[in-house]
Scaffold this motif. Structure first.
Motif, PDB file in Angstrom:
ATOM      1  N   TYR A  94       0.798  -1.215   0.000  1.00 13.44           N
ATOM      2  CA  TYR A  94       0.000   0.000   0.000  1.00 13.44           C
ATOM      3  C   TYR A  94       0.835   1.272   0.000  1.00 13.44           C
ATOM      4  CZ  TYR A  94      -3.561  -3.420   0.763  1.00 13.44           C
ATOM      5  OH  TYR A  94      -4.380  -4.510   0.615  1.00 13.44           O
ATOM      6  N   THR A  95       2.133   1.149  -0.238  1.00 12.66           N
ATOM      7  CA  THR A  95       2.947   2.339  -0.468  1.00 12.66           C
ATOM      8  C   THR A  95       2.793   2.802  -1.906  1.00 12.66           C
ATOM      9  OG1 THR A  95       4.922   1.055  -1.019  1.00 12.66           O
ATOM     10  CG2 THR A  95       4.640   1.709   1.299  1.00 12.66           C
ATOM     11  N   GLN A  96       2.421   1.891  -2.788  1.00 17.62           N
ATOM     12  CA  GLN A  96       2.237   2.219  -4.205  1.00 17.62           C
ATOM     13  C   GLN A  96       0.770   2.286  -4.613  1.00 17.62           C
ATOM     14  OE1 GLN A  96       4.873   3.112  -6.092  1.00 17.62           O
ATOM     15  NE2 GLN A  96       5.958   2.908  -4.161  1.00 17.62           N
ATOM     16  N   ALA A  97      -0.069   1.529  -3.967  1.00 16.11           N
ATOM     17  CA  ALA A  97      -1.505   1.520  -4.261  1.00 16.11           C
ATOM     18  C   ALA A  97      -2.241   2.101  -3.058  1.00 16.11           C
ATOM     19  CB  ALA A  97      -1.978   0.097  -4.520  1.00 16.11           C
ATOM     20  N   PRO A  98      -3.313   2.844  -3.294  1.00 18.79           N
ATOM     21  CA  PRO A  98      -4.056   3.419  -2.165  1.00 18.79           C
ATOM     22  C   PRO A  98      -4.631   2.337  -1.249  1.00 18.79           C
ATOM     23  CG  PRO A  98      -4.725   4.426  -4.237  1.00 18.79           C
ATOM     24  CD  PRO A  98      -3.856   3.259  -4.578  1.00 18.79           C
ATOM     25  N   ILE A  99      -4.556   2.583   0.036  1.00 16.68           N
ATOM     26  CA  ILE A  99      -5.152   1.675   1.008  1.00 16.68           C
ATOM     27  C   ILE A  99      -6.616   2.047   1.227  1.00 16.68           C
ATOM     28  CG2 ILE A  99      -4.445   2.980   3.055  1.00 16.68           C
ATOM     29  CD1 ILE A  99      -3.898   0.180   4.334  1.00 16.68           C
ATOM     30  N   VAL A 100      -6.933   3.331   1.136  1.00 17.44           N
ATOM     31  CA  VAL A 100      -8.305   3.827   1.235  1.00 17.44           C
ATOM     32  C   VAL A 100      -8.348   5.201   0.560  1.00 17.44           C
ATOM     33  CG1 VAL A 100      -8.011   4.890   3.511  1.00 17.44           C
ATOM     34  CG2 VAL A 100     -10.260   4.189   2.785  1.00 17.44           C
ATOM     35  N   LYS A 101      -9.382   5.400  -0.245  1.00 16.86           N
ATOM     36  CA  LYS A 101      -9.536   6.652  -1.002  1.00 16.86           C
ATOM     37  C   LYS A 101      -8.236   6.972  -1.726  1.00 16.86           C
ATOM     38  CE  LYS A 101     -13.209   8.257   1.944  1.00 16.86           C
ATOM     39  NZ  LYS A 101     -13.724   9.258   2.805  1.00 16.86           N
ATOM     40  N   ASN A 102      -7.669   8.163  -1.513  1.00 19.60           N
ATOM     41  CA  ASN A 102      -6.403   8.502  -2.168  1.00 19.60           C
ATOM     42  C   ASN A 102      -5.226   8.451  -1.197  1.00 19.60           C
ATOM     43  OD1 ASN A 102      -7.048  10.716  -0.652  1.00 19.60           O
ATOM     44  ND2 ASN A 102      -6.579  12.219  -2.226  1.00 19.60           N
ATOM     45  N   MET A 103      -5.406   7.748  -0.081  1.00 23.93           N
ATOM     46  CA  MET A 103      -4.374   7.659   0.951  1.00 23.93           C
ATOM     47  C   MET A 103      -3.506   6.425   0.746  1.00 23.93           C
ATOM     48  SD  MET A 103      -5.177  10.353   2.452  1.00 23.93           S
ATOM     49  CE  MET A 103      -4.187  10.323   3.877  1.00 23.93           C
ATOM     50  N   ARG A 104      -2.219   6.606   0.948  1.00 24.98           N
ATOM     51  CA  ARG A 104      -1.253   5.515   0.844  1.00 24.98           C
ATOM     52  C   ARG A 104      -0.465   5.426   2.146  1.00 24.98           C
ATOM     53  NH1 ARG A 104       0.242   5.042  -5.134  1.00 24.98           N
ATOM     54  NH2 ARG A 104      -1.330   6.357  -6.100  1.00 24.98           N
ATOM     55  N   VAL A 105       0.123   4.294   2.352  1.00 27.76           N
ATOM     56  CA  VAL A 105       1.008   4.120   3.500  1.00 27.76           C
ATOM     57  C   VAL A 105       2.302   4.859   3.180  1.00 27.76           C
ATOM     58  CG1 VAL A 105       2.322   2.461   4.862  1.00 27.76           C
ATOM     59  CG2 VAL A 105      -0.022   1.930   4.162  1.00 27.76           C
TER      60      VAL A 105
END
Length: 125
Positions: free
Chosen positions: A20-31
């Motif tokens: 989830y550093t490359q893909a959003p985990i929720v909405k437009n938020m990433r780790v």
């Protein structure tokens, strides 16, 4: 629980959340970062931000305990908790909120029901 068990649990969560550093985990938020709990505490701190966020642009840091009464929290359960908390507007008591790196730190103590999504089982490279 030993410091070794806490370190293993933190490593498991880190390995799972790296996706989830490359893909959003929720909405437009990433780790944007993962930190161990302070003083070897059996927790993990997960920093969320937008795609190009730097330390000064972090939105929230969540602190999640890695163990519960019946055992260790599974990595997909940590992802589910983050999705649950960051996906909606929430209100927290003063005892749950602090600041780290000039970013709100929210301590999550209570369990929330979660559901494992198919992408949570994606193979890790």
């Amino acid at each position: 629980m030993t410091p070794w068990e806490a370190a293993v649990a933190q490593a498991d969560v880190t390995g799972h959340l790296i996706l989830y550093t490359q893909a959003p985990i929720v909405k437009n938020m990433r780790v944007r970062g993962l930190l161990p709990g302070p003083g070897g505490a059996p927790t993990v701190r997960i920093a969320l931000g937008r795609r190009k966020a730097t330390v000064t642009d972090l939105v929230t840091i969540y602190e999640i305990p890695l163990f519960r009464q019946d055992g260790m929290l599974l990595p997909w359960e940590v992802v589910s908790r983050i999705r649950h908390e960051a996906g909606e507007v929430r209100f927290y008591s003063g005892g749950q909120v602090d600041h780290v790196l000039d970013t709100p730190l929210i301590r999550l103590a209570e369990e929330v029901p979660g559901e494992e999504l198919l992408e949570d089982r994606a193979p890790r490279c």
